[in-house]
Design a protein around this motif. Structure first.
Motif, PDB file in Angstrom:
ATOM      1  N   MET A   1      82.024  24.172 -55.407  1.00  0.00           N
ATOM      2  CA  MET A   1      82.892  24.590 -54.319  1.00  0.00           C
ATOM      3  C   MET A   1      82.756  26.088 -54.083  1.00  0.00           C
ATOM      4  O   MET A   1      82.852  26.531 -52.961  1.00  0.00           O
ATOM      5  CB  MET A   1      84.336  24.207 -54.650  1.00  0.00           C
ATOM      6  N   TYR A   2      82.488  26.841 -55.143  1.00  0.00           N
ATOM      7  CA  TYR A   2      82.387  28.290 -55.000  1.00  0.00           C
ATOM      8  C   TYR A   2      81.303  28.680 -53.997  1.00  0.00           C
ATOM      9  O   TYR A   2      81.515  29.580 -53.185  1.00  0.00           O
ATOM     10  CB  TYR A   2      82.123  28.928 -56.361  1.00  0.00           C
ATOM     11  N   ASP A   3      80.136  28.030 -54.060  1.00  0.00           N
ATOM     12  CA  ASP A   3      79.058  28.359 -53.121  1.00  0.00           C
ATOM     13  C   ASP A   3      79.440  28.033 -51.684  1.00  0.00           C
ATOM     14  O   ASP A   3      79.096  28.773 -50.759  1.00  0.00           O
ATOM     15  CB  ASP A   3      77.765  27.634 -53.492  1.00  0.00           C
ATOM     16  N   ILE A   4      80.148  26.933 -51.480  1.00  0.00           N
ATOM     17  CA  ILE A   4      80.600  26.563 -50.138  1.00  0.00           C
ATOM     18  C   ILE A   4      81.501  27.666 -49.591  1.00  0.00           C
ATOM     19  O   ILE A   4      81.364  28.099 -48.452  1.00  0.00           O
ATOM     20  CB  ILE A   4      81.354  25.216 -50.165  1.00  0.00           C
ATOM     21  N   VAL A   5      82.409  28.137 -50.397  1.00  0.00           N
ATOM     22  CA  VAL A   5      83.329  29.200 -49.986  1.00  0.00           C
ATOM     23  C   VAL A   5      82.550  30.474 -49.673  1.00  0.00           C
ATOM     24  O   VAL A   5      82.827  31.153 -48.682  1.00  0.00           O
ATOM     25  CB  VAL A   5      84.405  29.432 -51.063  1.00  0.00           C
ATOM     26  N   ARG A   6      81.564  30.815 -50.499  1.00  0.00           N
ATOM     27  CA  ARG A   6      80.755  32.016 -50.246  1.00  0.00           C
ATOM     28  C   ARG A   6      80.047  31.930 -48.898  1.00  0.00           C
ATOM     29  O   ARG A   6      80.032  32.895 -48.135  1.00  0.00           O
ATOM     30  CB  ARG A   6      79.709  32.202 -51.348  1.00  0.00           C
ATOM     31  N   PHE A   7      79.452  30.774 -48.596  1.00  0.00           N
ATOM     32  CA  PHE A   7      78.800  30.601 -47.296  1.00  0.00           C
ATOM     33  C   PHE A   7      79.801  30.757 -46.160  1.00  0.00           C
ATOM     34  O   PHE A   7      79.557  31.468 -45.180  1.00  0.00           O
ATOM     35  CB  PHE A   7      78.126  29.230 -47.189  1.00  0.00           C
ATOM     36  N   GLU A   8      80.925  30.066 -46.269  1.00  0.00           N
ATOM     37  CA  GLU A   8      81.936  30.110 -45.215  1.00  0.00           C
ATOM     38  C   GLU A   8      82.440  31.530 -44.983  1.00  0.00           C
ATOM     39  O   GLU A   8      82.618  31.946 -43.842  1.00  0.00           O
ATOM     40  CB  GLU A   8      83.105  29.184 -45.563  1.00  0.00           C
ATOM     41  N   ARG A   9      82.651  32.272 -46.029  1.00  0.00           N
ATOM     42  CA  ARG A   9      83.135  33.643 -45.877  1.00  0.00           C
ATOM     43  C   ARG A   9      82.107  34.547 -45.219  1.00  0.00           C
ATOM     44  O   ARG A   9      82.463  35.585 -44.669  1.00  0.00           O
ATOM     45  CB  ARG A   9      83.571  34.198 -47.226  1.00  0.00           C
ATOM     46  N   ARG A  10      80.847  34.174 -45.277  1.00  0.00           N
ATOM     47  CA  ARG A  10      79.781  34.929 -44.605  1.00  0.00           C
ATOM     48  C   ARG A  10      79.556  34.423 -43.188  1.00  0.00           C
ATOM     49  O   ARG A  10      78.653  34.879 -42.497  1.00  0.00           O
ATOM     50  CB  ARG A  10      78.495  34.831 -45.411  1.00  0.00           C
ATOM     51  N   GLY A  11      80.358  33.440 -42.744  1.00  0.00           N
ATOM     52  CA  GLY A  11      80.238  32.908 -41.397  1.00  0.00           C
ATOM     53  C   GLY A  11      79.222  31.795 -41.272  1.00  0.00           C
ATOM     54  O   GLY A  11      78.849  31.420 -40.161  1.00  0.00           O
ATOM     55  N   ILE A  12      78.761  31.256 -42.395  1.00  0.00           N
ATOM     56  CA  ILE A  12      77.794  30.163 -42.385  1.00  0.00           C
ATOM     57  C   ILE A  12      78.549  28.863 -42.652  1.00  0.00           C
ATOM     58  O   ILE A  12      79.077  28.662 -43.746  1.00  0.00           O
ATOM     59  CB  ILE A  12      76.717  30.373 -43.470  1.00  0.00           C
ATOM     60  N   PRO A  13      78.633  27.974 -41.652  1.00  0.00           N
ATOM     61  CA  PRO A  13      79.354  26.726 -41.867  1.00  0.00           C
ATOM     62  C   PRO A  13      78.759  25.941 -43.035  1.00  0.00           C
ATOM     63  O   PRO A  13      77.541  25.834 -43.178  1.00  0.00           O
ATOM     64  CB  PRO A  13      79.178  25.962 -40.558  1.00  0.00           C
ATOM     65  N   ALA A  14      79.625  25.411 -43.881  1.00  0.00           N
ATOM     66  CA  ALA A  14      79.193  24.655 -45.047  1.00  0.00           C
ATOM     67  C   ALA A  14      80.172  23.518 -45.306  1.00  0.00           C
ATOM     68  O   ALA A  14      81.332  23.589 -44.906  1.00  0.00           O
ATOM     69  CB  ALA A  14      79.112  25.571 -46.263  1.00  0.00           C
ATOM     70  N   VAL A  15      79.683  22.492 -45.968  1.00  0.00           N
ATOM     71  CA  VAL A  15      80.496  21.322 -46.277  1.00  0.00           C
ATOM     72  C   VAL A  15      80.279  20.950 -47.740  1.00  0.00           C
ATOM     73  O   VAL A  15      79.139  20.826 -48.182  1.00  0.00           O
ATOM     74  CB  VAL A  15      80.108  20.115 -45.394  1.00  0.00           C
ATOM     75  N   ALA A  16      81.349  20.774 -48.459  1.00  0.00           N
ATOM     76  CA  ALA A  16      81.259  20.244 -49.814  1.00  0.00           C
ATOM     77  C   ALA A  16      81.258  18.725 -49.720  1.00  0.00           C
ATOM     78  O   ALA A  16      81.884  18.147 -48.825  1.00  0.00           O
ATOM     79  CB  ALA A  16      82.447  20.712 -50.641  1.00  0.00           C
ATOM     80  N   VAL A  17      80.558  18.081 -50.623  1.00  0.00           N
ATOM     81  CA  VAL A  17      80.552  16.621 -50.702  1.00  0.00           C
ATOM     82  C   VAL A  17      81.049  16.255 -52.093  1.00  0.00           C
ATOM     83  O   VAL A  17      80.523  16.744 -53.092  1.00  0.00           O
ATOM     84  CB  VAL A  17      79.142  16.044 -50.450  1.00  0.00           C
TER      85      VAL A  17
END
Length: 79
Positions: A1-17
């Motif tokens: 989940m941490y990587d998903i949050v890092r992407f999102e905070r940089r403005g890169i849409p991400a989805v955890a599965v």
């Protein structure tokens, strides 16, 4: 989940599965990372015992939900 949050905070849409039994854990991790609105797609459990072909079937079935989550315009504000 941490990587998903890092992407999102940089403005890169991400989805955890995650698999369905881990809904509560995914929600709690997102909350602890101050990303309550993190995009998560839940898939049927279990996955660890699936054959490669069965796992591919699950991935193909989940793909529309992942695309919808990425393109819905919802999710965290990157600011």
């Amino acid at each position: 989940m941490y990587d998903i949050v890092r992407f999102e905070r940089r403005g890169i849409p991400a989805v955890a599965v995650a698999t369905e039994p881990f809904v509560d854990e995914a929600i709690e991790q997102a909350r602890l990372l101050a990303m309550d609105d993190c995009r998560v797609v839940y898939v049927p459990h279990p996955v660890q015992l699936l054959t490669p072909a069965e796992l591919r079937e699950r991935a193909v079935a989940a793909f529309p939900a992942v695309v919808a989550a990425l393109t819905s315009g919802r999710g965290p504000d990157p600011s």
